[in-house]
Design a protein around this motif. Structure first.
Motif, PDB file in Angstrom:
ATOM      1  N   ASN A  17       0.816  -1.219   0.000  1.00  0.00           N
ATOM      2  CA  ASN A  17       0.000   0.000   0.000  1.00  0.00           C
ATOM      3  C   ASN A  17       0.852   1.272   0.000  1.00  0.00           C
ATOM      4  OD1 ASN A  17      -3.078  -0.620   0.403  1.00  0.00           O
ATOM      5  ND2 ASN A  17      -1.953  -2.176   1.553  1.00  0.00           N
ATOM      6  N   SER A  18       2.144   1.118  -0.299  1.00  0.00           N
ATOM      7  CA  SER A  18       3.082   2.253  -0.367  1.00  0.00           C
ATOM      8  C   SER A  18       3.129   3.052   0.929  1.00  0.00           C
ATOM      9  CB  SER A  18       2.742   3.172  -1.546  1.00  0.00           C
ATOM     10  OG  SER A  18       2.806   2.455  -2.752  1.00  0.00           O
ATOM     11  N   ILE A  19       3.095   2.335   2.054  1.00  0.00           N
ATOM     12  CA  ILE A  19       3.186   2.963   3.365  1.00  0.00           C
ATOM     13  C   ILE A  19       4.516   2.551   3.977  1.00  0.00           C
ATOM     14  CG2 ILE A  19       2.214   3.038   5.688  1.00  0.00           C
ATOM     15  CD1 ILE A  19      -0.526   2.491   4.372  1.00  0.00           C
ATOM     16  N   GLU A  20       5.274   3.543   4.427  1.00  0.00           N
ATOM     17  CA  GLU A  20       6.575   3.252   5.029  1.00  0.00           C
ATOM     18  C   GLU A  20       6.383   2.545   6.364  1.00  0.00           C
ATOM     19  OE1 GLU A  20      10.595   5.489   6.641  1.00  0.00           O
ATOM     20  OE2 GLU A  20       8.862   6.674   6.074  1.00  0.00           O
ATOM     21  N   PRO A  21       6.896   1.326   6.507  1.00  0.00           N
ATOM     22  CA  PRO A  21       6.757   0.618   7.780  1.00  0.00           C
ATOM     23  C   PRO A  21       7.741   1.153   8.819  1.00  0.00           C
ATOM     24  CG  PRO A  21       7.851  -0.793   6.183  1.00  0.00           C
ATOM     25  CD  PRO A  21       7.520   0.498   5.495  1.00  0.00           C
ATOM     26  N   TRP A  22       7.264   2.140   9.563  1.00  0.00           N
ATOM     27  CA  TRP A  22       8.081   2.762  10.589  1.00  0.00           C
ATOM     28  C   TRP A  22       7.155   3.369  11.623  1.00  0.00           C
ATOM     29  CZ3 TRP A  22      12.740   1.683  11.692  1.00  0.00           C
ATOM     30  CH2 TRP A  22      13.491   2.496  12.531  1.00  0.00           C
ATOM     31  N   CYS A  23       7.659   3.734  12.756  1.00  0.00           N
ATOM     32  CA  CYS A  23       6.824   4.316  13.809  1.00  0.00           C
ATOM     33  C   CYS A  23       6.465   5.748  13.425  1.00  0.00           C
ATOM     34  CB  CYS A  23       7.555   4.273  15.152  1.00  0.00           C
ATOM     35  SG  CYS A  23       6.509   4.761  16.534  1.00  0.00           S
ATOM     36  N   ASN A  24       5.443   5.868  12.576  1.00  0.00           N
ATOM     37  CA  ASN A  24       4.921   7.171  12.173  1.00  0.00           C
ATOM     38  C   ASN A  24       3.403   7.075  12.165  1.00  0.00           C
ATOM     39  OD1 ASN A  24       3.990   6.273   9.469  1.00  0.00           O
ATOM     40  ND2 ASN A  24       6.176   6.077   9.050  1.00  0.00           N
ATOM     41  N   SER A  25       2.736   8.205  12.145  1.00  0.00           N
ATOM     42  CA  SER A  25       1.273   8.210  12.303  1.00  0.00           C
ATOM     43  C   SER A  25       0.568   7.427  11.202  1.00  0.00           C
ATOM     44  CB  SER A  25       0.735   9.635  12.381  1.00  0.00           C
ATOM     45  OG  SER A  25       1.094  10.368  11.227  1.00  0.00           O
ATOM     46  N   GLU A  26       1.057   7.481   9.986  1.00  0.00           N
ATOM     47  CA  GLU A  26       0.405   6.764   8.887  1.00  0.00           C
ATOM     48  C   GLU A  26       0.498   5.247   9.095  1.00  0.00           C
ATOM     49  OE1 GLU A  26       0.304   6.745   4.011  1.00  0.00           O
ATOM     50  OE2 GLU A  26       2.184   7.234   5.012  1.00  0.00           O
TER      51      GLU A  26
END
Length: 123
Positions: free
Chosen positions: A99-108
């Motif tokens: 889904n083109s979402i960066e897997p990191w501790c961010n709000s998204e």
């Protein structure tokens, strides 16, 4: 990266215990060929724990979440039918990538994981 996970994990599948200070640092001395000459194991200092807490809480704040409770260790129970928590985490990363979402501790990513956990698993 997963410091936020207890905040979005279903309450029925998480618990915490008081953290025992049992982390250690292992230091190796090696010769020029890479052979271990000596090994030293030391316990984390109070400063080591404070740095870890601060780093974790900064990441949580950046993701829009409150600080985690101090001196606690969270235990997460896997969803029904899943043996290893790593299987859940791998799937979440794969789904985020798809889904083109960066897997990191961010709000998204936090919002995505929260939604995906509820959509995917029977708790």
């Amino acid at each position: 990266m997963w410091v936020f996970l207890p905040a979005v994990w279903p309450r029925s599948h998480r618990t915490w215990v008081r953290r025992e200070r049992d982390r250690v640092v292992t230091t190796y001395e090696m010769d020029i060929d890479g052979n271990v000459i000596s090994k030293r194991v030391t316990s984390w200092t109070d400063e080591d724990y404070a740095v870890e807490e601060e780093d974790s809480n900064v990441a949580l704040a950046d993701a829009g979440l409150p600080a985690r409770p101090p001196d606690r260790t969270w235990y997460l129970r896997s969803p029904s039918g899943v043996e290893q928590l790593d299987d859940v985490l791998r799937r979440l990363i794969d789904d985020a990538d798809a889904n083109s979402i960066e897997p990191w501790c961010n709000s998204e990513f936090v919002a995505f994981v929260s939604r995906r956990l509820r959509e995917t698993y029977p708790w």
